[in-house]
Design a protein around this motif. Structure first.
Motif, PDB file in Angstrom:
ATOM      1  N   TYR A 131       0.817  -1.212   0.000  1.00 52.86           N
ATOM      2  CA  TYR A 131       0.000   0.000   0.000  1.00 52.86           C
ATOM      3  C   TYR A 131       0.854   1.268   0.000  1.00 52.86           C
ATOM      4  O   TYR A 131       0.383   2.354  -0.285  1.00 52.86           O
ATOM      5  CB  TYR A 131      -0.898  -0.023   1.244  1.00 52.86           C
ATOM      6  CG  TYR A 131      -2.149   0.808   1.124  1.00 52.86           C
ATOM      7  CD1 TYR A 131      -3.110   0.520   0.159  1.00 52.86           C
ATOM      8  CD2 TYR A 131      -2.383   1.877   1.973  1.00 52.86           C
ATOM      9  CE1 TYR A 131      -4.261   1.272   0.048  1.00 52.86           C
ATOM     10  CE2 TYR A 131      -3.538   2.639   1.872  1.00 52.86           C
ATOM     11  CZ  TYR A 131      -4.479   2.334   0.905  1.00 52.86           C
ATOM     12  OH  TYR A 131      -5.616   3.072   0.795  1.00 52.86           O
ATOM     13  N   SER A 132       2.119   1.097   0.364  1.00 54.54           N
ATOM     14  CA  SER A 132       2.989   2.260   0.521  1.00 54.54           C
ATOM     15  C   SER A 132       3.490   2.796  -0.819  1.00 54.54           C
ATOM     16  O   SER A 132       3.743   2.036  -1.753  1.00 54.54           O
ATOM     17  CB  SER A 132       4.201   1.849   1.373  1.00 54.54           C
ATOM     18  OG  SER A 132       5.237   2.790   1.207  1.00 54.54           O
ATOM     19  N   CYS A 133       3.676   4.120  -0.863  1.00 51.78           N
ATOM     20  CA  CYS A 133       4.226   4.733  -2.069  1.00 51.78           C
ATOM     21  C   CYS A 133       5.755   4.632  -2.094  1.00 51.78           C
ATOM     22  O   CYS A 133       6.399   5.153  -3.002  1.00 51.78           O
ATOM     23  CB  CYS A 133       3.781   6.188  -2.189  1.00 51.78           C
ATOM     24  SG  CYS A 133       2.011   6.323  -2.467  1.00 51.78           S
ATOM     25  N   ASP A 134       6.347   3.990  -1.078  1.00 55.50           N
ATOM     26  CA  ASP A 134       7.795   3.782  -1.109  1.00 55.50           C
ATOM     27  C   ASP A 134       8.176   2.814  -2.222  1.00 55.50           C
ATOM     28  O   ASP A 134       9.272   2.867  -2.763  1.00 55.50           O
ATOM     29  CB  ASP A 134       8.289   3.204   0.230  1.00 55.50           C
ATOM     30  CG  ASP A 134       8.150   4.217   1.355  1.00 55.50           C
ATOM     31  OD1 ASP A 134       7.926   5.406   1.038  1.00 55.50           O
ATOM     32  OD2 ASP A 134       8.244   3.817   2.528  1.00 55.50           O
ATOM     33  N   ASP A 135       7.273   1.902  -2.519  1.00 55.41           N
ATOM     34  CA  ASP A 135       7.515   0.963  -3.608  1.00 55.41           C
ATOM     35  C   ASP A 135       6.499   1.217  -4.724  1.00 55.41           C
ATOM     36  O   ASP A 135       5.680   2.114  -4.613  1.00 55.41           O
ATOM     37  CB  ASP A 135       7.450  -0.479  -3.094  1.00 55.41           C
ATOM     38  CG  ASP A 135       8.768  -0.889  -2.442  1.00 55.41           C
ATOM     39  OD1 ASP A 135       9.800  -0.826  -3.124  1.00 55.41           O
ATOM     40  OD2 ASP A 135       8.740  -1.240  -1.233  1.00 55.41           O
ATOM     41  N   LEU A 136       6.564   0.372  -5.745  1.00 46.99           N
ATOM     42  CA  LEU A 136       5.739   0.661  -6.928  1.00 46.99           C
ATOM     43  C   LEU A 136       4.449  -0.153  -7.019  1.00 46.99           C
ATOM     44  O   LEU A 136       3.676   0.017  -7.959  1.00 46.99           O
ATOM     45  CB  LEU A 136       6.569   0.436  -8.199  1.00 46.99           C
ATOM     46  CG  LEU A 136       7.725   1.423  -8.401  1.00 46.99           C
ATOM     47  CD1 LEU A 136       8.649   0.950  -9.536  1.00 46.99           C
ATOM     48  CD2 LEU A 136       7.205   2.820  -8.718  1.00 46.99           C
ATOM     49  N   ILE A 137       4.224  -1.024  -6.038  1.00 45.75           N
ATOM     50  CA  ILE A 137       3.083  -1.947  -6.172  1.00 45.75           C
ATOM     51  C   ILE A 137       1.764  -1.189  -6.254  1.00 45.75           C
ATOM     52  O   ILE A 137       0.912  -1.495  -7.089  1.00 45.75           O
ATOM     53  CB  ILE A 137       3.018  -2.973  -5.010  1.00 45.75           C
ATOM     54  CG1 ILE A 137       4.358  -3.674  -4.835  1.00 45.75           C
ATOM     55  CG2 ILE A 137       1.994  -4.046  -5.295  1.00 45.75           C
ATOM     56  CD1 ILE A 137       5.320  -2.999  -3.975  1.00 45.75           C
ATOM     57  N   GLU A 138       1.583  -0.227  -5.389  1.00 43.49           N
ATOM     58  CA  GLU A 138       0.324   0.534  -5.408  1.00 43.49           C
ATOM     59  C   GLU A 138       0.165   1.265  -6.738  1.00 43.49           C
ATOM     60  O   GLU A 138      -0.931   1.384  -7.267  1.00 43.49           O
ATOM     61  CB  GLU A 138       0.245   1.489  -4.204  1.00 43.49           C
ATOM     62  CG  GLU A 138       1.256   2.640  -4.171  1.00 43.49           C
ATOM     63  CD  GLU A 138       0.877   3.823  -5.051  1.00 43.49           C
ATOM     64  OE1 GLU A 138      -0.323   4.054  -5.259  1.00 43.49           O
ATOM     65  OE2 GLU A 138       1.802   4.507  -5.537  1.00 43.49           O
ATOM     66  N   LYS A 139       1.281   1.698  -7.280  1.00 43.15           N
ATOM     67  CA  LYS A 139       1.246   2.376  -8.573  1.00 43.15           C
ATOM     68  C   LYS A 139       0.851   1.399  -9.686  1.00 43.15           C
ATOM     69  O   LYS A 139       0.047   1.737 -10.558  1.00 43.15           O
ATOM     70  CB  LYS A 139       2.624   2.973  -8.864  1.00 43.15           C
ATOM     71  CG  LYS A 139       2.711   3.675 -10.204  1.00 43.15           C
ATOM     72  CD  LYS A 139       4.093   4.270 -10.408  1.00 43.15           C
ATOM     73  CE  LYS A 139       4.183   4.964 -11.747  1.00 43.15           C
ATOM     74  NZ  LYS A 139       3.893   4.099 -12.885  1.00 43.15           N
ATOM     75  N   TRP A 140       1.385   0.200  -9.615  1.00 44.21           N
ATOM     76  CA  TRP A 140       1.021  -0.803 -10.632  1.00 44.21           C
ATOM     77  C   TRP A 140      -0.464  -1.115 -10.582  1.00 44.21           C
ATOM     78  O   TRP A 140      -1.088  -1.361 -11.608  1.00 44.21           O
ATOM     79  CB  TRP A 140       1.854  -2.084 -10.444  1.00 44.21           C
ATOM     80  CG  TRP A 140       3.304  -1.893 -10.774  1.00 44.21           C
ATOM     81  CD1 TRP A 140       3.827  -1.022 -11.685  1.00 44.21           C
ATOM     82  CD2 TRP A 140       4.431  -2.568 -10.186  1.00 44.21           C
ATOM     83  NE1 TRP A 140       5.209  -1.118 -11.708  1.00 44.21           N
ATOM     84  CE2 TRP A 140       5.599  -2.057 -10.809  1.00 44.21           C
ATOM     85  CE3 TRP A 140       4.564  -3.556  -9.220  1.00 44.21           C
ATOM     86  CZ2 TRP A 140       6.881  -2.502 -10.484  1.00 44.21           C
ATOM     87  CZ3 TRP A 140       5.838  -4.003  -8.903  1.00 44.21           C
ATOM     88  CH2 TRP A 140       6.981  -3.482  -9.527  1.00 44.21           C
ATOM     89  N   MET A 141      -1.022  -1.112  -9.379  1.00 38.93           N
ATOM     90  CA  MET A 141      -2.460  -1.347  -9.269  1.00 38.93           C
ATOM     91  C   MET A 141      -3.222  -0.203  -9.961  1.00 38.93           C
ATOM     92  O   MET A 141      -4.176  -0.437 -10.700  1.00 38.93           O
ATOM     93  CB  MET A 141      -2.877  -1.468  -7.802  1.00 38.93           C
ATOM     94  CG  MET A 141      -4.363  -1.696  -7.644  1.00 38.93           C
ATOM     95  SD  MET A 141      -4.861  -1.827  -5.912  1.00 38.93           S
ATOM     96  CE  MET A 141      -6.335  -0.816  -5.966  1.00 38.93           C
ATOM     97  N   ARG A 142      -2.771   1.021  -9.745  1.00 37.59           N
ATOM     98  CA  ARG A 142      -3.449   2.161 -10.380  1.00 37.59           C
ATOM     99  C   ARG A 142      -3.230   2.146 -11.889  1.00 37.59           C
ATOM    100  O   ARG A 142      -4.153   2.375 -12.667  1.00 37.59           O
ATOM    101  CB  ARG A 142      -2.942   3.472  -9.771  1.00 37.59           C
ATOM    102  CG  ARG A 142      -3.419   3.707  -8.337  1.00 37.59           C
ATOM    103  CD  ARG A 142      -3.021   5.075  -7.815  1.00 37.59           C
ATOM    104  NE  ARG A 142      -1.605   5.203  -7.513  1.00 37.59           N
ATOM    105  CZ  ARG A 142      -0.735   5.924  -8.214  1.00 37.59           C
ATOM    106  NH1 ARG A 142      -1.137   6.611  -9.272  1.00 37.59           N
ATOM    107  NH2 ARG A 142       0.537   5.978  -7.859  1.00 37.59           N
ATOM    108  N   ASP A 143      -1.995   1.871 -12.301  1.00 36.65           N
ATOM    109  CA  ASP A 143      -1.694   1.828 -13.740  1.00 36.65           C
ATOM    110  C   ASP A 143      -2.447   0.691 -14.444  1.00 36.65           C
ATOM    111  O   ASP A 143      -2.953   0.854 -15.554  1.00 36.65           O
ATOM    112  CB  ASP A 143      -0.188   1.624 -13.975  1.00 36.65           C
ATOM    113  CG  ASP A 143       0.647   2.849 -13.593  1.00 36.65           C
ATOM    114  OD1 ASP A 143       0.044   3.921 -13.358  1.00 36.65           O
ATOM    115  OD2 ASP A 143       1.885   2.735 -13.542  1.00 36.65           O
ATOM    116  N   GLY A 144      -2.486  -0.454 -13.755  1.00 35.70           N
ATOM    117  CA  GLY A 144      -3.069  -1.648 -14.382  1.00 35.70           C
ATOM    118  C   GLY A 144      -4.524  -1.477 -14.757  1.00 35.70           C
ATOM    119  O   GLY A 144      -4.969  -1.930 -15.811  1.00 35.70           O
ATOM    120  N   LYS A 145      -5.251  -0.788 -13.910  1.00 38.08           N
ATOM    121  CA  LYS A 145      -6.710  -0.698 -14.078  1.00 38.08           C
ATOM    122  C   LYS A 145      -7.126  -0.105 -15.430  1.00 38.08           C
ATOM    123  O   LYS A 145      -8.186  -0.464 -15.974  1.00 38.08           O
ATOM    124  CB  LYS A 145      -7.300   0.134 -12.926  1.00 38.08           C
ATOM    125  CG  LYS A 145      -8.812   0.186 -12.885  1.00 38.08           C
ATOM    126  CD  LYS A 145      -9.430  -1.189 -12.647  1.00 38.08           C
ATOM    127  CE  LYS A 145     -10.835  -1.280 -13.182  1.00 38.08           C
ATOM    128  NZ  LYS A 145     -11.370  -2.648 -13.137  1.00 38.08           N
TER     129      LYS A 145
END
Lengths: 363, 421
Positions: free
Chosen positions: B378-392
């Motif tokens: 969930y943290s913006c320190d890594d890219l996972i949350e961003k990938w979730m937003r980008d993926g959609k």
């Protein structure tokens, strides 16, 4: 080079298997499930397709090479016809393929030609055990090496055609490893306990089999001292079952499409409503996607790669998919789908089984 | 013969693009997302060298063809690659790097696909060479309007022919134009716009037109602030008495006869080519999330036991295997749709199936990854949350999952748009 084309031989094979499935299997699916019996001559006719000899090399009287990709192509077509009959027809593979892949020279020479005769040569294997903690990599059935003999003890279920099989390949735990032991019929200690009565696969006679101090010569172990690579055989089995799940799902999906286009409600075909149409579109997509996973995994196996993970994945995925699709087909037919006059209810019973059957088919 | 082995050119391309993705995309991914709409110029200038030189070869063939010479027409496309197969591998790998930055790649993009699909040889020679020389340029496709998304028959942008000057006059407003700012204003690019030449004719009156950048009467009104792919500009473009030459209409300039549906279907065919590309982008993001999840789990000593029996498998292992299998199914559907494209086989069903499945798979995989990784996810320190937003986005653009399901449903059931609405 990426390609999704069949070879000419594969196309011919698929066409002839499809003809058999359509003309011979399909006409009996209802009656054989009700009667819990395979119709006379059905397996013999299927044997004429030469599927099993086609994976055995000429030096053992066959006419081909073992190919998983060819295997999954015919397995899907057969299962589209009927899963019970498919498992019966392909039961000899349960012995011939492990022997072909891992058998000693003597085992190959003495056994493989038997699978190349004009008549169906019945053979089977026993892997699954009657326990919710069943683990094919840590079997409860034990094989103990005693004075140059093996003693087998344990209980097995889902052994197709055990009563008529000339050989039962019993998988057992030898020092923590799963190994295969060839048990000839009428061997003392091999007990064919009872025919099973399961939710699906009505027409396929499967048996509970017990091994009670079943004493075997050392030569009964597949591959001799070295043994067999169970993980790889399990991968061959997983792709076979996944391919059959695809065939079963396709049969059910096609029936649902026909019904939905025919059945009228509120002045139009129910297929003209998105709730039905979308379910059918999802089914079609999942069937295609799963088939491609089956192909890729089989292709990897044929390349000699370790595709064990992929095979597990596709088997899991296919088991979920076939349940969703066969359930969706019943749902499409509504109340009619629940009535045994339509095959979809049987296909749902069969479909649920794919998560449970383990090792009962191999290509 | 069924074969999944990669040809050498794609293997080499994969290695090259893996370096690009890991060294030039991943390190700036977060910063670009934060800054929104600031262009990654280093990446653009670097990739322009490649895309423009690939395009040069394509343009040479087009010139020869125009001069009446025999040329091998196989496989060229507006992204510059030869065949769609290398293209989907490229998009998958670049999206693994960063999907937003991938969308900033300077190419003719979907405008090029439209020109490829319905343009004449003369039009290809007029509009495509700019993507092979000079400064970086972009192409963009403008279909959606504020009140009309997938229902393209509701398009209100008009194109009226001025018989005196032999020019089309375009009026209307287009929204959600990917790279619209770059294509229409900030480079010498092109915009392909869908507009009606006869509002009473519905679908049959809809045509596509090429507008060159900075044509008077075309104005970029705003850039959307989005859930994800923030570095990619999504523009609203206003056309007010925007005049373009008569020759800029793509395809047949007549309102289609009621029985003859080819014109609109020709335009729709662009989607058969573009949907697998979107699917490939989805899968690249999904793979990034899956790989990150696997590594993060391994750091905690959690490995996925593929052969473990049911009673031993943890919920994380089950989730992970589901994610992996879904992504694989989506990728293989994409490969098949692309292979059919390259074989020139009709692939409408397969291309929509791939798009539907990939949109669902990336949504599942990235959303699950955030869940499995917990605070790390969930943290913006890594890219996972961003990938979730980008993926959609992949379940939304080039037709939502539902619209593509409708395309599949009509085809498998043999229904037209009136029989299955």
């Amino acid at each position: 080079m990426i390609s999704f084309d069949f070879t000419e031989e594969q196309q011919m094979l698929v066409d002839s298997v499809r003809r058999y499935a359509e003309r011979e299997m399909r006409k009996s699916i209802h009656d054989m499930d009700e009667a819990r019996q395979l119709p006379d001559g059905l397996i013999d006719k299927g044997w004429e397709l030469g599927l099993i000899p086609s994976s055995i090399p000429e030096e053992y009287d066959g006419f081909g090479e073992h190919s998983a990709i060819t295997g999954v192509l015919y397995a899907e077509e057969l299962a589209w016809g009927d899963v019970s009959a498919t498992l019966a027809l392909l039961a000899p593979n349960l012995v011939s393929i492990p022997v072909l892949e891992y058998g000693t020279a003597e085992q190959k020479e003495s056994l493989l030609p038997k699978f190349c005769d004009d008549e169906f040569f019945c053979a089977t294997s026993a892997l699954v055990e009657p326990s919710i903690t069943f683990d094919p990599y840590n079997l409860k059935t034990k094989a103990i090496n005693e004075d140059g003999h093996y003693i087998l003890n344990g209980n097995k279920v889902y052994v197709p055609l055990a009563d008529t099989a000339n050989y039962v390949l019993v998988y057992a735990n030898e020092d923590g490893k799963t190994q295969g032991f060839l048990v000839e019929k009428d061997t003392t200690g091999l007990q064919i306990v009872a025919r099973e009565h399961n939710m699906g696969l009505g027409a396929l006679p499967t048996y509970k089999v017990n091994l009670e101090n079943c004493k075997l010569p050392a030569t009964a172990k597949i591959g001799g001292e070295e043994g067999l690579n169970f993980e790889r055989l399990h991968a061959y089995s997983n792709v076979a079952l996944a391919a059959m799940a695809v065939g079963q799902a396709k049969a059910s999906y096609e029936y649902a499409v026909e019904y939905a286009k025919d059945r009228q409600a509120f002045g139009e075909a129910i297929a003209q409503r998105q709730s039905i149409a979308f379910m059918l579109a999802d089914m079609a997509t999942e069937i295609d996607g799963t088939r491609l996973m089956v192909w890729e995994t089989a292709w990897k196996l044929d390349q000699g790669e370790n595709a064990s993970q992929e095979a597990t994945l596709v088997r899991r995925y296919a088991s979920d998919m076939v349940l969703t699709v066969t359930d969706g087909s019943v749902q499409t037919l509504g109340g009619h789908g629940y009535i045994r006059d339509h095959p979809v209810e049987m296909w749902l019973r069969n479909g649920r089984g794919f998560a449970i059957f383990d090792g009962i088919a191999i290509v | 013969m069924i074969d999944f082995s990669l040809p050498d050119n794609i293997k080499e391309q994969n290695q090259r693009l893996f370096m690009v993705a890991s060294h030039f995309m991943r390190p700036i991914a977060r910063e670009m997302d934060d800054k929104e709409h600031t262009k990654p110029w280093d990446f653009i200038n670097m990739t322009w060298q490649v895309t423009s030189s690939q395009m040069k070869r394509r343009v040479k063939r087009l010139e020869k063809e125009l001069a009446g010479e025999e040329v091998d027409k196989s496989g060229g496309n507006s992204f510059g690659t030869r065949g769609y197969m290398p293209l989907i591998y490229m998009i998958e790998m670049l999206s693994w790097g960063d999907a937003g930055i991938y969308l900033c790649l300077p190419t003719a993009a979907l405008a090029g696909s439209a020109i490829d699909a319905v343009g004449t040889l003369e039009q290809k020679n007029r509009f495509l060479p700019r993507f092979s020389k000079g400064k970086p340029k972009w192409g963009a496709m403008a279909i959606t309007e504020p009140h009309a998304g997938s229902d393209t028959s509701a398009i209100r942008t008009t194109a009226t022919l001025d018989h005196e000057t032999n020019e089309w006059i375009l009026n209307g407003e287009k929204s959600f134009v990917t790279s619209g700012l770059m294509a229409a204003k900030d480079s010498d690019g092109i915009l392909v716009v869908w507009a009606t030449i006869d509002a009473s004719a519905g679908r049959r009156g809809i045509k596509s037109f090429v507008i060159e950048a900075n044509t008077p009467g075309m104005e970029v009104l705003k850039l959307e602030k989005k859930h994800g792919i923030r570095v990619s500009d999504t523009a609203t473009i206003k056309l007010e008495n925007c005049r373009i030459p008569y020759e800029n209409i793509l395809g047949n300039p007549e309102v289609q006869d009621k029985k003859e549906k080819k014109g609109f279907q020709g335009a729709m065919r662009t989607f058969d080519a573009s949907r697998p590309l979107v699917a490939a982008s989805a899968i690249g993001i999904g793979r990034a999330a899956l790989e990150f999840t696997k590594e993060a789990l391994e750091k905690e000593g959690i490995t996925i036991r593929y052969n473990a029996p049911k009673h031993v498998l943890t919920s994380i292992e089950r989730d992970f295997m589901d994610m992996e299998a879904n992504l694989k199914a989506a990728w293989l559907l994409t490969l098949k749709a692309t292979w059919m494209m390259d074989q020139r086989l009709p692939n409408t069903i397969e291309s929509s199936m791939a798009k539907v499945k990939a949109g669902k798979a990336v949504t599942l995989v990235t959303q699950k990854a955030v869940e499995l990784l917990g605070p790390l996810g969930y943290s913006c320190d890594d890219l996972i949350e961003k990938w979730m937003r980008d993926g959609k986005i992949n379940d939304l653009y080039e037709g939502t999952g539902q619209i593509n399901t409708l395309v599949v449903a009509r085809r498998i059931l043999g229904y037209d748009r009136n029989q299955l609405k």
